[in-house]
Motif scaffolding. Sequence first.
Motif, PDB file in Angstrom:
ATOM      1  N   THR A 200      39.541  22.645  13.451  1.00  0.00           N
ATOM      2  CA  THR A 200      38.309  22.199  14.084  1.00  0.00           C
ATOM      3  C   THR A 200      37.802  20.936  13.413  1.00  0.00           C
ATOM      4  O   THR A 200      37.927  20.781  12.187  1.00  0.00           O
TER       5      THR A 200
ATOM      6  N   GLU B 257      30.718  27.913  15.480  1.00  0.00           N
ATOM      7  CA  GLU B 257      31.233  29.103  16.128  1.00  0.00           C
ATOM      8  C   GLU B 257      30.225  30.244  15.971  1.00  0.00           C
ATOM      9  O   GLU B 257      29.470  30.284  14.997  1.00  0.00           O
TER      10      GLU B 257
ATOM     11  N   TYR C  76      39.288  31.095  20.152  1.00  0.00           N
ATOM     12  CA  TYR C  76      39.661  31.671  18.871  1.00  0.00           C
ATOM     13  C   TYR C  76      40.413  32.988  19.060  1.00  0.00           C
ATOM     14  O   TYR C  76      41.281  33.335  18.246  1.00  0.00           O
TER      15      TYR C  76
ATOM     16  N   VAL D  80      40.246  22.073  18.229  1.00  0.00           N
ATOM     17  CA  VAL D  80      38.829  22.378  18.457  1.00  0.00           C
ATOM     18  C   VAL D  80      38.012  21.150  18.081  1.00  0.00           C
ATOM     19  O   VAL D  80      38.144  20.616  16.973  1.00  0.00           O
TER      20      VAL D  80
ATOM     21  N   TRP E  54      30.734  30.287  22.928  1.00  0.00           N
ATOM     22  CA  TRP E  54      31.798  29.456  23.484  1.00  0.00           C
ATOM     23  C   TRP E  54      33.125  29.638  22.749  1.00  0.00           C
ATOM     24  O   TRP E  54      34.209  29.490  23.318  1.00  0.00           O
ATOM     25  N   SER E  55      33.042  29.950  21.445  1.00  0.00           N
ATOM     26  CA  SER E  55      34.239  29.994  20.598  1.00  0.00           C
ATOM     27  C   SER E  55      35.079  31.251  20.797  1.00  0.00           C
ATOM     28  O   SER E  55      36.238  31.295  20.355  1.00  0.00           O
ATOM     29  N   ASP E  56      34.551  32.277  21.444  1.00  0.00           N
ATOM     30  CA  ASP E  56      35.277  33.545  21.560  1.00  0.00           C
ATOM     31  C   ASP E  56      36.634  33.382  22.239  1.00  0.00           C
ATOM     32  O   ASP E  56      37.651  33.899  21.757  1.00  0.00           O
TER      33      ASP E  56
ATOM     34  N   GLY F  88      36.079  26.479  26.525  1.00  0.00           N
ATOM     35  CA  GLY F  88      34.808  26.191  25.876  1.00  0.00           C
ATOM     36  C   GLY F  88      33.773  25.610  26.811  1.00  0.00           C
ATOM     37  O   GLY F  88      33.869  25.716  28.034  1.00  0.00           O
TER      38      GLY F  88
ATOM     39  N   TYR G  85      34.929  37.377  11.901  1.00  0.00           N
ATOM     40  CA  TYR G  85      34.904  36.874  13.284  1.00  0.00           C
ATOM     41  C   TYR G  85      36.245  37.055  13.992  1.00  0.00           C
ATOM     42  O   TYR G  85      36.295  37.603  15.107  1.00  0.00           O
TER      43      TYR G  85
ATOM     44  N   ASN H 265      32.093  22.073  20.746  1.00  0.00           N
ATOM     45  CA  ASN H 265      32.057  23.384  21.409  1.00  0.00           C
ATOM     46  C   ASN H 265      33.133  23.518  22.475  1.00  0.00           C
ATOM     47  O   ASN H 265      32.942  24.211  23.485  1.00  0.00           O
ATOM     48  N   THR H 266      34.249  22.849  22.257  1.00  0.00           N
ATOM     49  CA  THR H 266      35.339  22.828  23.237  1.00  0.00           C
ATOM     50  C   THR H 266      36.667  22.869  22.492  1.00  0.00           C
ATOM     51  O   THR H 266      36.774  22.391  21.359  1.00  0.00           O
ATOM     52  N   ALA H 267      37.680  23.451  23.143  1.00  0.00           N
ATOM     53  CA  ALA H 267      39.009  23.536  22.529  1.00  0.00           C
ATOM     54  C   ALA H 267      40.073  23.196  23.553  1.00  0.00           C
ATOM     55  O   ALA H 267      39.881  23.353  24.759  1.00  0.00           O
TER      56      ALA H 267
END
Length: 325
Positions: free
Chosen positions: A143, A35, A45, A30, A40-42, A239, A72, A224-226
């Motif tokens: 991350t 998050e 993750y 990440v 975006w993280s849903d 993401g 979360y 904000n990207t994985a």
Amino acid sequence: MKIPNWMQLTILIGVFASSTLIAQGSVLLVGGGSENYSDWSDVPYKWLVEHAPNRKILVLHYADTTTWFSGYFPSLSPCSVSNYFISTTAQANDSSVYRLILQHDGIFLRGGDQAQYVSKWKGTLAQKAIKEVFQRGGVIGGTSAGEMILSSVSYISGNTDNGVLLANAGASITLVDDFLPFVQGALAESHTNERGRIGRLPVFLARYKEQAQKQVMGIAVDVNTAFAINSDGIGEVMGASVVGLYRWTSDTRYSTEAGKQFSLTNMGFDQLSSGFKYNFTTNSITPSSTALSTVVNKVTMPYGHIILEGSNNISDISGASGSLR
């Protein structure tokens, strides 16, 4: 008692088969960012939780005790979540910490300072346990700083300013390749476009090649990207932004002479958006099912001059040496 030859062969085959069937885990890189629920993280993750075989997640850090992920992660997919920090080498070498980590099959390393992770955990039982979780098929994620220590080569410390690194190719940096090398043959970067790091990663790659006489690819994960990498060696972008892949070619040339400007030509570069996949075995890229091809249109330049002026001060523009001179 003498063991018959056929039985020796059977035993050897059995040992070989069991060693090759040991599952390797998955990795979630990440690139940083905040998050949040329904954000975006849903997707990435949730991927991490679902790749933990028994849904037992341990959130680790070297200092912070934040428990936000306890709510979360279960909101994305059913799981149990524990939070723990390991702040000293002595603590990292405690057998109870070793056993605690091994009770989980999903490990998530939070952001901060990657040098702290390495200085406090390297060569300890905590490092050993995280590796064992991965080797038995668990998932390891991180991350920002936690992401940067999950590739085979990691940037740990040194000059972080792009301008200094590019102006002086020999500026002081520290790279390690013996910590948590889960993404083999790669050096991972975070916050790439957001913090203007797209220029420093090639410096790291060239310096490592010079230092170790080995080539590794660069994985530049933006905020904000994985980049979710399955145990089969296929990574998928998830993401809001992009993942950049830097790869050496037979025509790549570079210069890292101390005190002189860094230069590099003909390095392969691909920038992948959400849904694109990269196969680490074949080095092939698969577009997202929703990707649209781009048709390049010929551009006809207008007659006359076009002036692009960086100043918003009219006296600079219209002055004796200005762009409207």
